[in-house]
Design a protein around this motif. Sequence first.
Motif, PDB file in Angstrom:
ATOM      1  N   SER A 159       0.851  -1.185   0.000  1.00 53.43           N
ATOM      2  CA  SER A 159       0.000   0.000   0.000  1.00 53.43           C
ATOM      3  C   SER A 159       0.883   1.230   0.000  1.00 53.43           C
ATOM      4  O   SER A 159       2.040   1.190   0.422  1.00 53.43           O
ATOM      5  CB  SER A 159      -0.932   0.018   1.215  1.00 53.43           C
ATOM      6  N   LEU A 160       0.339   2.337  -0.514  1.00 50.85           N
ATOM      7  CA  LEU A 160       1.062   3.606  -0.562  1.00 50.85           C
ATOM      8  C   LEU A 160       0.303   4.647   0.236  1.00 50.85           C
ATOM      9  O   LEU A 160      -0.930   4.609   0.321  1.00 50.85           O
ATOM     10  CB  LEU A 160       1.208   4.090  -2.010  1.00 50.85           C
ATOM     11  N   SER A 161       1.038   5.560   0.816  1.00 46.74           N
ATOM     12  CA  SER A 161       0.404   6.663   1.540  1.00 46.74           C
ATOM     13  C   SER A 161      -0.009   7.738   0.551  1.00 46.74           C
ATOM     14  O   SER A 161       0.335   8.923   0.685  1.00 46.74           O
ATOM     15  CB  SER A 161       1.377   7.239   2.581  1.00 46.74           C
ATOM     16  N   LYS A 162      -0.716   7.312  -0.473  1.00 50.59           N
ATOM     17  CA  LYS A 162      -1.145   8.190  -1.547  1.00 50.59           C
ATOM     18  C   LYS A 162      -2.566   7.826  -1.955  1.00 50.59           C
ATOM     19  O   LYS A 162      -2.989   6.674  -1.776  1.00 50.59           O
ATOM     20  CB  LYS A 162      -0.242   8.040  -2.789  1.00 50.59           C
ATOM     21  N   THR A 163      -3.255   8.767  -2.492  1.00 50.29           N
ATOM     22  CA  THR A 163      -4.529   8.506  -3.136  1.00 50.29           C
ATOM     23  C   THR A 163      -4.479   9.107  -4.525  1.00 50.29           C
ATOM     24  O   THR A 163      -3.664   9.986  -4.821  1.00 50.29           O
ATOM     25  CB  THR A 163      -5.702   9.129  -2.354  1.00 50.29           C
ATOM     26  N   ALA A 164      -5.333   8.605  -5.385  1.00 50.43           N
ATOM     27  CA  ALA A 164      -5.393   9.119  -6.744  1.00 50.43           C
ATOM     28  C   ALA A 164      -6.794   8.900  -7.285  1.00 50.43           C
ATOM     29  O   ALA A 164      -7.480   7.945  -6.920  1.00 50.43           O
ATOM     30  CB  ALA A 164      -4.368   8.409  -7.626  1.00 50.43           C
ATOM     31  N   ALA A 165      -7.183   9.790  -8.159  1.00 50.89           N
ATOM     32  CA  ALA A 165      -8.498   9.629  -8.782  1.00 50.89           C
ATOM     33  C   ALA A 165      -8.574   8.283  -9.496  1.00 50.89           C
ATOM     34  O   ALA A 165      -9.584   7.581  -9.432  1.00 50.89           O
ATOM     35  CB  ALA A 165      -8.753  10.777  -9.754  1.00 50.89           C
ATOM     36  N   LYS A 166      -7.485   7.942 -10.147  1.00 54.48           N
ATOM     37  CA  LYS A 166      -7.353   6.629 -10.768  1.00 54.48           C
ATOM     38  C   LYS A 166      -5.902   6.192 -10.685  1.00 54.48           C
ATOM     39  O   LYS A 166      -4.995   7.021 -10.714  1.00 54.48           O
ATOM     40  CB  LYS A 166      -7.794   6.663 -12.237  1.00 54.48           C
ATOM     41  N   TRP A 167      -5.681   4.905 -10.581  1.00 56.33           N
ATOM     42  CA  TRP A 167      -4.336   4.366 -10.621  1.00 56.33           C
ATOM     43  C   TRP A 167      -4.369   2.984 -11.251  1.00 56.33           C
ATOM     44  O   TRP A 167      -5.424   2.333 -11.284  1.00 56.33           O
ATOM     45  CB  TRP A 167      -3.694   4.313  -9.228  1.00 56.33           C
ATOM     46  N   ARG A 168      -3.221   2.571 -11.778  1.00 56.39           N
ATOM     47  CA  ARG A 168      -3.151   1.246 -12.399  1.00 56.39           C
ATOM     48  C   ARG A 168      -1.738   0.711 -12.331  1.00 56.39           C
ATOM     49  O   ARG A 168      -0.764   1.469 -12.216  1.00 56.39           O
ATOM     50  CB  ARG A 168      -3.625   1.293 -13.840  1.00 56.39           C
ATOM     51  N   ILE A 169      -1.646  -0.614 -12.389  1.00 49.16           N
ATOM     52  CA  ILE A 169      -0.354  -1.307 -12.359  1.00 49.16           C
ATOM     53  C   ILE A 169      -0.271  -2.203 -13.580  1.00 49.16           C
ATOM     54  O   ILE A 169      -1.161  -3.034 -13.826  1.00 49.16           O
ATOM     55  CB  ILE A 169      -0.195  -2.144 -11.076  1.00 49.16           C
ATOM     56  N   SER A 170       0.825  -2.024 -14.323  1.00 51.32           N
ATOM     57  CA  SER A 170       1.041  -2.814 -15.544  1.00 51.32           C
ATOM     58  C   SER A 170       2.344  -3.590 -15.421  1.00 51.32           C
ATOM     59  O   SER A 170       3.377  -3.011 -15.059  1.00 51.32           O
ATOM     60  CB  SER A 170       1.121  -1.895 -16.765  1.00 51.32           C
ATOM     61  N   PRO A 171       2.339  -4.892 -15.720  1.00 50.17           N
ATOM     62  CA  PRO A 171       3.610  -5.628 -15.759  1.00 50.17           C
ATOM     63  C   PRO A 171       4.514  -5.074 -16.848  1.00 50.17           C
ATOM     64  O   PRO A 171       4.038  -4.651 -17.919  1.00 50.17           O
ATOM     65  CB  PRO A 171       3.179  -7.066 -16.083  1.00 50.17           C
TER      66      PRO A 171
END
Length: 721
Positions: free
Chosen positions: A670-682
């Motif tokens: 987890s990150l101490s961040k927020t975002a309207a949208k986020w994604r993880i790509s290999p």
Amino acid sequence: MRQRCLATVLALAVMCVPARAADQWVPVKEISLELRPGSPLDFSSILPNGRIDGGHRLVVGKEGRLAYAKAPDTPVRMLCASLAWSPASGGFPDHEGADRYARQLAMHGYNIARLHFVDASLMFGRDRDLDFDPETLDRIQYLLAALKRNGIHWIIDGLSSPRGAYGGFDDRWDTGGDVKLMLHLDDRTFEHWRRLQQAVLGRVNPYTGEAPIRDEALALVILANENGLEFEAVVHDRPGRAPYDDRLAQPFNLWLKKRYGTTASLAKVWGVLDSGEVLETGGIRLPRDRYNDSPRLRDLQAFFVETERASTARMSKVLRDLGYTGLITNYNNWPSSQMALSRRDLQVITANTYHDWVGGYTPGSELLQTSSIADSVNYIRMIAASRWLGKPFVVSEYDHLFWNRYRYEGGLAMPAYAALQGWDALCRHGHGPIALAYGEPFPHKQAMLPYAIALDPVARAGETLAALLYRRGDVATSDVTIPFSVRGEEDLTDDMQAREPESLTDLALVGRIGLERAERLGDAIAVTQPRRESSDNVLALLRASSRLKPDNATTVDAGIYQSSTGEIVLDRFARQLRVATPATEAMAFASLREPVDLGVLRVERADGNGLVALSALDPPATLSDSRRFLLIFATDAQNTDMTFRDSEEKVIESFGRLPVLIRQGTVDLSLSKTAAKWRISPVGLDGTVHPPVVDGAGAVKFRLSNYGPSGPTTYFLLELR
């Protein structure tokens, strides 16, 4: 937080449920390993290599750090590519391959390369002395030019092979041959070495228009690799053989005669001599046991120091007479007290070091299968204590070797502590640091092997992280320096293998350490001679002087060491290493009993040991401001059909074959961040960004698997929108 898996059954099975058992191994799918330009693994924009010209010649700058000639007050960190090719690993590439390879090195973040065993390659299959293979010579010359065009400086060994450039040998990469020993003792061997320098370094390169020895790209010459007399003797040690070559006896006797004059004077220092030992007739024998401490061994060390320093001066003069104005070093082996004295007057100090060393590739070769964190990265600490302060320090070889299951530690520990120490160049040893593809048709490219990091996804992930932690400067250099006082020959003991005690080298985990002449110490807080302090005592003095912050968490008895910068914490007993900087946060762990908060990144859970790192990719490179991050998750890798002779996987039976298998694993982050949208790509091992496997909105919290629809990987791109 909202988390969504891709609309495929495979992605659902892989990414949204707990990972399979930690002993599951999955094959790497990539064949090409050439990075795609502009990919998250292409560092040529964030770590650009400038044009190499007179202003970018490497010199000794402020406070003894490497710097460019045009900016001597600004230290530069050099990430080094080891080029130690042999015919078994493919040899030097042709022109088209050299262009591709040099460009790829620059994309990976390398800005210097070390050419190792050039003499062996040039003389492979040759019967006459100094009769170089013309095609190999042409390829070497072209590669040097290609490296220079890509802003990559050179380190070159004056001699690597113990066969030198003598013709008629087929064991040029082995330990046979006595050139390294005889360089110190024999004028004909020395003349052979001189001719080798003229032929390799003094020959005009048609692709650059000048000889390497006059080229501003040549940053450093290692006069002879691992050329210390004691080290050379250990390399050739065999059961039933005397520990020291008989050819050392005559010069040793001459040295003793000069020092003591008579047998009686010698006996007063050594005690009772053996029957028949008479100094006046040159009859004093060499030690019969290097591990049985004695005054005889102490004087042999003093003889080695004098001999080695004279050899360095003589060899250096050859290069200077050929017109070389660059940097020179020698004796990159052995962190002993004796060797430290031999290095004292060098321009640059170099060192080689390994964790869990492996002696060969044959069935029955073995390692210890131990964690480096469990011994507080002793392989790093012991070379830290061999450095002379005020001189550039180059790690010319290091590795945490395959097939050690903890080798993910090396990619965090070495670059982090090298940066903390303010070292100048870092070279992870191997045939080459990268390969252009899996499956090249050469014996040493058919499977992962020790000293072959290019095919190992775990080692490669570590090198990627090193480019950021070390070369980019994510980890800061300590402003606390702890000198280790050196008086001179009087510091030698009867122990031939003596080196700085481990109970003091742990200070390297807190601040900069290194050797310093006693007369230069002034009122510095230092480790004095003889070595009687404990690290606790020195730390107490640093705290009392306010040079170490009161909240520094270092507790020696508990095995916890925090750097003076606060960025690095090693927990020996938990076998964890944590790094938290403004640009990168990372953790290597043997186990994870409870969550660890690094700052921005929190590691909640993992199903096995490994390395996790989060690095900012957007300028300015800070985790707080970036919207794009490189996420590294490395576990372990083995070859297909790899087998061992024991259940602990210490003794190799067969290295197996390609494809490489990566151990499947998951980690909750987890990150101490927020975002309207986020994604993880290999991100594939070739830099290809594959379709996202996890996305969400709001809090950034997810389970990461290293195995998805595109196959296993060690890299991911995290994007915030």
